[in-house]
Design a protein around this motif. Structure first.
Motif, PDB file in Angstrom:
ATOM      1  N   ARG A  12       0.990  -1.195  -0.384  1.00 35.20           N
ATOM      2  CA  ARG A  12      -0.264   0.236  -0.308  1.00 35.20           C
ATOM      3  C   ARG A  12       0.614   1.612   0.392  1.00 35.20           C
ATOM      4  O   ARG A  12       0.514   2.754  -0.791  1.00 35.20           O
ATOM      5  N   ASP A  32       9.715  -5.621  -6.922  1.00 33.06           N
ATOM      6  CA  ASP A  32       8.847  -6.425  -5.994  1.00 33.06           C
ATOM      7  C   ASP A  32       9.190  -7.614  -6.137  1.00 33.06           C
ATOM      8  O   ASP A  32       9.065  -8.085  -7.241  1.00 33.06           O
ATOM      9  N   ARG A  37       2.306  -8.573  -7.964  1.00 34.24           N
ATOM     10  CA  ARG A  37       2.186  -7.024  -7.306  1.00 34.24           C
ATOM     11  C   ARG A  37       3.367  -6.006  -8.415  1.00 34.24           C
ATOM     12  O   ARG A  37       2.638  -5.065  -9.126  1.00 34.24           O
ATOM     13  N   ASP A  52      14.149 -10.557  -5.415  1.00 28.65           N
ATOM     14  CA  ASP A  52      14.062 -10.684  -3.839  1.00 28.65           C
ATOM     15  C   ASP A  52      15.232  -9.680  -3.666  1.00 28.65           C
ATOM     16  O   ASP A  52      16.513  -9.987  -4.605  1.00 28.65           O
ATOM     17  N   LYS A  99      10.973   3.024   4.980  1.00 24.67           N
ATOM     18  CA  LYS A  99       9.457   2.540   5.554  1.00 24.67           C
ATOM     19  C   LYS A  99      10.096   1.882   7.205  1.00 24.67           C
ATOM     20  O   LYS A  99      10.354   0.791   6.984  1.00 24.67           O
TER      21      LYS A  99
END
Ligand code: ADP
Length: 219
Positions: A12, A32, A37, A52, A99
């Motif tokens: 997200r 990804d 995705r 990866d 993040k």
């Protein structure tokens, strides 16, 4: 000027960063490990790879080191987030934003040299709590741990009054740095004779304490 970004993880958060960077005209490479995705974003991202990101060799082969800025948007798998960030810094990427999902995660990311650690869930929680605390609060941005910039709808009792009459700095300690009018015109650094009307949005800077006091006690 368009910059080259690489976004790793199209969940997200990473997905939303990717979409917005593209809308802003930047070149984005996306990675990804999940095929679904990658498929989902393949129509908007030109350089998209299923890989990866904890595999250093793969990142080298994809030419990730040519990107100016990397965004590590892996949340759930903390180990993969840390390892990916470490590899990106080792590859010499100038700016890495990652993040964090909790404080320990954040501390490790800072220790390994991540330039900017973001906490989207925590920050949204803070923002929503401030909005719940005051019916007039529209937005809240932390400048430092102690200072914030807020957008507040003008209170009914302010209508037709000048800043001098409202005397907010003397009463609450915080400063109105701009007034957004309903037609989207903005008065930057308003002066004492500028009037506030219903529908105006005030942009206010101050210490968190002053702002909380203003939000909760304005009459
Ligand atoms: P959000 O909460 O923003 O949705 P998630 O942690 O759910 O974040 O999603 C992170 C994304 O990162 C997922 O799409 C996942 O497939 C991807 N991802 C996780 N680990 C790796 C990895 N080692 N390499 C590449 N992508 C990864």
């Amino acid at each position: 000027m368009a910059k080259q970004f690489v976004v790793i993880g199209l969940g997200r958060f990473g997905g939303s960063v990717t979409r917005t960077l593209i809308e802003l005209g930047h070149e984005v490479m996306a990675i990804d490990s999940n095929a679904r995705r990658v498929q989902e974003f393949s129509s908007i991202v030109q350089h998209i790879y299923q890989a990866d990101s904890t595999d250093e060799q793969v990142l080298k082969e994809l030419g990730v080191r040519n990107c100016e800025h990397a965004i590590v948007a892996i949340g759930e798998d903390i180990q993969a987030s840390i390892l990916t960030s470490l590899i990106l810094k080792d590859l010499g990427i100038k700016k890495v934003t990652a993040k964090a999902v909790n404080d320990y995660h954040s501390r490790v990311l800072e220790k390994i040299g991540v330039d900017h650690v973001v906490h989207p869930e925590r920050d949204t929680g803070i923002r929503v709590a401030h909005q719940l605390n005051s019916n007039n609060l529209i937005d809240f941005t932390e400048i430092t741990a102690d200072f914030s910039l807020v957008e507040v709808s003008s209170f009914a009792s302010m209508h037709g009054k000048t800043l001098k009459q409202l005397n907010i700095r003397a009463r609450y300690g915080c400063t109105i740095v701009a007034i957004k009018k309903p037609d989207n015109k903005v008065i930057v650094s308003p002066n004492a004779e500028d009037k506030i009307h219903t529908g105006d949005i005030l942009i206010i800077i101050g210490s968190n304490k002053q702002i909380h006091y203003f939000e909760g006690n304005y009459e």
